[in-house]
Design a protein around this motif. Sequence first.
Motif, mmCIF file in Angstrom:
data_model
loop_
_atom_site.group_PDB
_atom_site.id
_atom_site.type_symbol
_atom_site.label_atom_id
_atom_site.label_comp_id
_atom_site.label_asym_id
_atom_site.label_seq_id
_atom_site.Cartn_x
_atom_site.Cartn_y
_atom_site.Cartn_z
ATOM 1 N N GLN A 315 -10.042 71.309 127.771
ATOM 2 C CA GLN A 315 -9.546 70.535 126.613
ATOM 3 C C GLN A 315 -8.570 69.483 127.112
ATOM 4 O O GLN A 315 -7.840 69.738 128.070
ATOM 5 C CB GLN A 315 -8.786 71.452 125.638
ATOM 6 N N HIS A 316 -8.527 68.357 126.426
ATOM 7 C CA HIS A 316 -7.620 67.284 126.866
ATOM 8 C C HIS A 316 -6.789 66.855 125.675
ATOM 9 O O HIS A 316 -7.327 66.409 124.669
ATOM 10 C CB HIS A 316 -8.424 66.113 127.425
ATOM 11 N N GLU A 317 -5.481 66.998 125.786
ATOM 12 C CA GLU A 317 -4.604 66.766 124.634
ATOM 13 C C GLU A 317 -3.966 65.361 124.694
ATOM 14 O O GLU A 317 -4.008 64.621 123.732
ATOM 15 C CB GLU A 317 -3.523 67.863 124.627
ATOM 16 N N HIS A 321 -5.016 61.068 128.854
ATOM 17 C CA HIS A 321 -6.107 61.874 129.408
ATOM 18 C C HIS A 321 -7.391 61.638 128.615
ATOM 19 O O HIS A 321 -8.470 61.487 129.179
ATOM 20 C CB HIS A 321 -5.738 63.362 129.365
ATOM 21 N N GLN A 322 -7.241 61.613 127.289
ATOM 22 C CA GLN A 322 -8.447 61.422 126.464
ATOM 23 C C GLN A 322 -9.089 60.068 126.762
ATOM 24 O O GLN A 322 -10.298 59.943 126.870
ATOM 25 C CB GLN A 322 -8.091 61.547 124.980
ATOM 26 N N ASP A 323 -8.219 59.072 126.945
ATOM 27 C CA ASP A 323 -8.710 57.730 127.255
ATOM 28 C C ASP A 323 -9.473 57.751 128.590
ATOM 29 O O ASP A 323 -10.591 57.237 128.690
ATOM 30 C CB ASP A 323 -7.496 56.785 127.325
#
Length: 533
Positions: A315-317, A321-323
């Motif tokens: 999971q990426h919070e 990181h999501q980008d």
Amino acid sequence: MSAHQPTPNQSSPAEPSSAAGAGDRIIIFDTTLRDGEQSPGASMTVGEKLRIAEVLEQMGVDVIEAGFAIASDGDFRAVNEIAKKVKDSVVCSLSRASKRDIERAAEALEPAAQKRIHTFIATSPLHMRVKLQMTPDAVHQAVIDSVSHARNLTDDVEWSCEDGSRSEHDFLCRCIESAIDCGATTINIPDTVGYAHPEEFADLIRMIRNRVPNIDKAIVSVHCHNDLGLGVANSLRAIQAGARQVECTINGIGERAGNAAMEEIVMALKTRHDLLPYPTRIVTQHIIRASRLVSAITGFAVQPNKAIVGANAFQHEAGIHQDGMLKDAGTYEIMRPEDVGLVRSNLVMGKHSGRHAFRQKLKELGYELGDNALAEAFARFKALADKKKEIFDEDLIALVDDEIQTTDQRIKVVDLAVQCGSRPKSQARIVLEMDGAERTADAQGDGPVDATFNAIKQLVPHTARLALFQIHAVTEGTDAQAEVTVRLEEEGKTVNGQGAETDTILASARAYVMALNKLLVKREKTAPAALSA
Ligand code: KIV
Ligand code: ZN
């Protein structure tokens, strides 16, 4: 190193797993069903062990340590049933350095296509003096007698020097040499108390390989406990120093802080093949499935941040990181989730979902149920969907875990009716199925849970102490499923039970009954003494 590049992790399955000369392939020896079951609070029925063994076999585990045949009738039956069923993995039973233990192990393993007797005795000064009360010479003689006896009963014999990492080197080498002379084909070096540090442990393995003259006739194995959180690191350094078998468990369960986690060792080897060019036969896509099954059966939740199998592992919070992930998954992921069996999908489940979609969704979550269990889980899913608008993955996981846990229990909750509120006493009526027969009891209590537990206690009298009663909402909202954990303690034995339902009292009853079922299994086991000659 570049993440996401496919790395060869599979080698020819034809390689022998029990003899010296397996090259650089690492033999995976899984002890979830033996050391793992020794975790405080864990106990498994024969049926549960069989289900785990089937998954281990499908995963490509080389050796399955199915139990400690002499420990109880349940352990004997588990080893025996697994020996009948498993064909592609070696099935192993533990035994102390005693004739009776070894013969019992051989008897339980009799139907196995490939069998191994694993015999052990402690070799450290402390264990020999205090626990065994034996001189080093007597221990050395016991090594000779036990390995020779085991070797008369099977060709595949593993010998372990318990507390090996705290043993004196001269004595250790003498015992290992004799064990190999008497026919041991695998020599296992346990870090029984998780005391070793990686460099020191690698030195120990190198020392053994340099000093024991006949060491090339056996596979060197390691068995690392995790008391300092070093179980996996020690196992990997030992591999670099020449060990070719690692003993490990799913989710790292085991005595005290547990054993080295199989999923971590296997994925470390696969992901860092550049540094650690040692293949295994493990089909890593089964990892999540095995982890979920072991967690469901033992009632031991996997911590969210646990490497490889924790809920947050992929999971990426953070926004940055999501980008990065959107641009290239390699920015923040060193492994592909699908390589451990995680499938990302948007399959949303609800009232109108059919059996096929349900089965598919469970598969994506890492579960594969047999036809009966699937039919029952589907019926419960439909009932849940009638009560609850949105069904989240967490709901399905709680529901299926609950289904897995109750499948072959001797005592089951059939019905519960409770009256509670502002009246002084609550009233509960419970119907249990006990060994196939339905029985009913009524009881009062201080609140609905107390009344329910009193009613259960009438039907299943016991003296166990309620050590923990915990309620956790699986998702948000007042219609969320409650996941209840009950821990019971009886004469030093601890068991955990869990239940999940939208009705908190029913979930509590199921958790309590599950803990009682585990207690029945635990009561059968008499902890084997250090050694009975
Ligand atoms: O930790 C240990 O030493 C063991 C042996 C029996 C292998 O579990
Ligand atoms: Zn151990």
